[in-house]
Write an enzyme that holds these catalytic residues in place. Structure first.
Site, PDB file in Angstrom:
ATOM      1  N   ASP A 259       0.818  -1.203   0.000  1.00 18.81           N
ATOM      2  CA  ASP A 259       0.000   0.000   0.000  1.00 18.81           C
ATOM      3  C   ASP A 259       0.859   1.263   0.000  1.00 18.81           C
ATOM      4  OD1 ASP A 259      -2.617   1.428   0.443  1.00 18.81           O
ATOM      5  OD2 ASP A 259      -1.598   2.009   2.298  1.00 18.81           O
ATOM      6  N   GLU A 296       1.690  -0.062  -4.814  1.00 19.18           N
ATOM      7  CA  GLU A 296       0.866   1.096  -5.146  1.00 19.18           C
ATOM      8  C   GLU A 296       1.744   2.316  -4.910  1.00 19.18           C
ATOM      9  OE1 GLU A 296      -2.921   3.789  -3.697  1.00 19.18           O
ATOM     10  OE2 GLU A 296      -1.856   2.505  -2.303  1.00 19.18           O
TER      11      GLU A 296
END
Length: 607
Positions: A259, A296
């Site tokens: 993330d 990401e």
């Protein structure tokens, strides 16, 4: 150095916790009978003890300097939520049946992002198992599970997790996740897990009682940054590196989605992402199977995926938000916030050619230059989508694109995604045009924190000049409204859209030119006035031509260059797809005038 409670069998359990600044640490075993056992400290700040008469499920916690007791920061299971004692887990006690499992090559992935709590009415790992055949039948071969690290309560996206090793109890805990992964592998489905190494949630986060897990050198959107490069950082780095290996080894996870790596601050000579990639490769060699790391990143920095040999971190892939933003703005016409930088066909063209729309180009939204060139990397290193949890859920009302664009636009978006040279990712329900929102939801027990979330969400959307109030994130009703309506898959336009997704995925597997994920073996063109993009892709003798019309009006054009003989394979305006009937010929033999219906696509194959 493994951390946490490592069950050794025969009632023996090794407890290891990092607390470098504490003078005294004891493990307090609470069940079956209460005991307080002092631990020994090594010169790296790790406290260790091997205890007997401990069984799987035994509750325990740590006593720090004789003053406070806290759950294990590396707890594998928090059966009674985030504030109570941790539980011992016997990872050797699960019987795996996936010894013949083979990881799917990156080029072949069709990823499906899902949230455990809202994917089914039951909201459990077990309930997902029954839906795996539906996903496989559609053509999906990889599920990407939003974070499962233990968070407070039972309703959360997962990014408020405070026990990175602990599997959410309300979803089914460690046993439930293992059963899901094992069942997926038995059926041919790969599993990617979303993990969060840029922050920990605000409720139940006791790591700072153990050591300097955070640093004041940098600030993130969630507060102080995790300490990857300051004093005492080796213990923090080890904690998260071991977490990576833990998911691969103990849960047979095939890949991790990391993330928001742009919020991981590390200015040391060896970035934590590089070290994670190194340790993952070492485990791959040891176990004889690959594991994927997909980041990401908001940086548009190709360094994330470049090999170590050329100065990169060596991750396998990364998301390209630019692709989503290009398609979303072309389909919806939105221009607020970061969408200000998009909305042009030429930017989609550049993204299809290079992976990013912004590769050291000026961004009006950021008011600076942004990104770098990625076109020399394999296109298969980019994961793209037209919806994901962030892009839907960070809207004030959590509307999906099915609520923002026409049915014709949904078909056009599906084709842009699945006929691209990238690895496609669907967001749960996208394939049939799910209309339920995916709003932000929480279930904190601290009233002050709940109120702070409500206030923060309202202020965030006021900055976007959004009218009205966002749904109450703490309300169970907000959560319930987000649960998928599975019955829609077989009804009306929803079934038609689902069938189109199936057809596009099948063509992607069947036609060599579509299987070949390459920037070099393609030609992309765009015409801004007409709002048309054409993609010609090839692989040896196989060749396809895809024409995308983002115009809301009919367009007649002779701009698309056509040579040779072409046979139509798919046309979104056909009656089969609830179109008004095609005006395009079944065969093309040379450049000719084409009449393209509004918000439509057509795919031709060279013969």
């Amino acid at each position: 150095m493994r951390v946490g409670a490592n069950y050794l069998g025969d009632g023996r359990c090794e407890f290891i916790v990092w607390a470098p600044l504490r003078q005294q640490v004891s493990v307090q075993i609470l069940t079956p009978e209460e005991r307080l056992l002092p631990m020994e400290k090594d010169d790296q700040g790790y406290w260790r003890l091997t205890a007997t008469d401990v069984s799987p499920g035994s509750r325990y916690q740590f006593q720090l300097d004789g003053e406070i007791t806290r759950p294990d920061p590396a707890s594998h299971y928090q059966p009674d939520d985030v504030h109570k004692a941790s539980a011992v887990v016997d990872h050797q006690g699960f019987t795996w049946t996936d010894s013949n499992w083979k990881v799917i090559p990156l080029d072949d992935l069709i990823i499906y992002e899902l949230h455990v709590g809202t994917f089914t009415p039951e909201g459990t790992f077990e309930a997902i198992i029954d839906r795996v055949p539906d996903l496989l039948e559609m053509g999906v071969n990889t599920i990407e599970i939003m974070p499962v690290a233990q968070f407070p309560g039972s309703r959360n996206w997962g990014y408020d997790g405070v026990y990175p090793y602990g599997v959410q109890a309300s979803y089914g805990g460690p046993e439930g996740l293992k059963r899901l992964v094992d069942a997926c592998h038995q059926r041919g489905m790969m599993v990617v897990l979303d993990v969060v190494y840029n922050h920990l949630g605000p409720e139940g986060n006791y790591t700072s009682d153990f050591g300097p897990y955070f640093t004041g050198k940098y600030n993130t959107p969630w507060g102080r940054a995790i300490n990857f490069d300051d004093a005492y950082s080796p213990g923090v780095r080890n904690f998260f590196i071991e977490n990576v290996l833990y998911w691969f080894s103990d849960y047979h996870i095939d890949g991790l989605r990391l993330d928001a790596v742009h919020a991981i601050y590390d200015f040391g000579a060896k970035h934590i992402l590089e070290e994670i990639a190194d340790e993952t490769r070492a485990l791959s060699e040891q176990l004889g199977r690959p594991f994927y790391l997909i980041a990401e990143s908001d940086l548009n920095d190709v360094r994330v995926i470049k090999p170590k040999e050329v100065g990169g971190y060596g991750l396998d892939g990364q998301w390209s938000d630019d692709f989503h933003h290009c398609v979303h703005t072309l389909l919806t016409g939105e221009t607020t916030g970061y969408y200000l930088d998009f909305g042009k066909c030429e930017l989609l063209e550049r993204t299809l050619r290079e992976g990013f729309a912004y590769s050291w180009h000026y961004s009006a939204n950021r008011q600076r230059y942004h990104g770098n060139f990625a076109g020399d990397r394999p296109a298969s290193q980019f994961v793209v989508c037209i919806q994901n949890h962030d892009q839907v859920g960070n809207r004030m009302l959590g509307e999906r694109i099915s609520q923002l664009a026409s049915f014709e636009a949904l078909k056009l978006g599906a084709a842009t995604l699945l006929l691209s040279p990238f690895v496609p990712m669907l967001f749960m329900g996208e394939e049939y045009g799910e209309e339920s929102p995916f709003a932000y939801f929480i279930s904190h027990s601290d009233p002050g924190l709940v109120e702070a979330v409500r206030k923060g969400r309202k202020e965030e959307f006021e900055a976007f000049h959004a009218e009205g109030d966002p749904p109450d994130a703490q309300s169970p009703e907000t959560f319930k409204e987000c649960v998928l309506k599975w019955h829609l898959r077989g009804e009306g336009k929803h079934k038609v859209l689902l069938d189109l997704y199936k057809e596009l995925i099948q063509l992607r597997r069947e036609i060599p030119a579509l299987k070949n994920l390459s920037f070099q073996d393609q030609e992309v063109q765009s015409w801004e006035t007409e709002k048309i993009v054409s993609i010609r892709r090839w692989s040896q003798d196989s060749q396809v031509l895809c024409i995308l019309n983002f115009n809301q009006e009919t367009v007649t054009t002779d701009a698309v260059s056509i040579e040779g003989n072409w046979q139509k394979r798919l046309d979104s305006t056909d009656n089969q797809w609830m179109g008004n009937g095609s005006s395009l010929p079944d065969t093309l033999t040379s450049s000719q005038t084409l009449t393209l219906a509004p918000e439509s696509f057509v795919l031709y194959e060279s013969k």
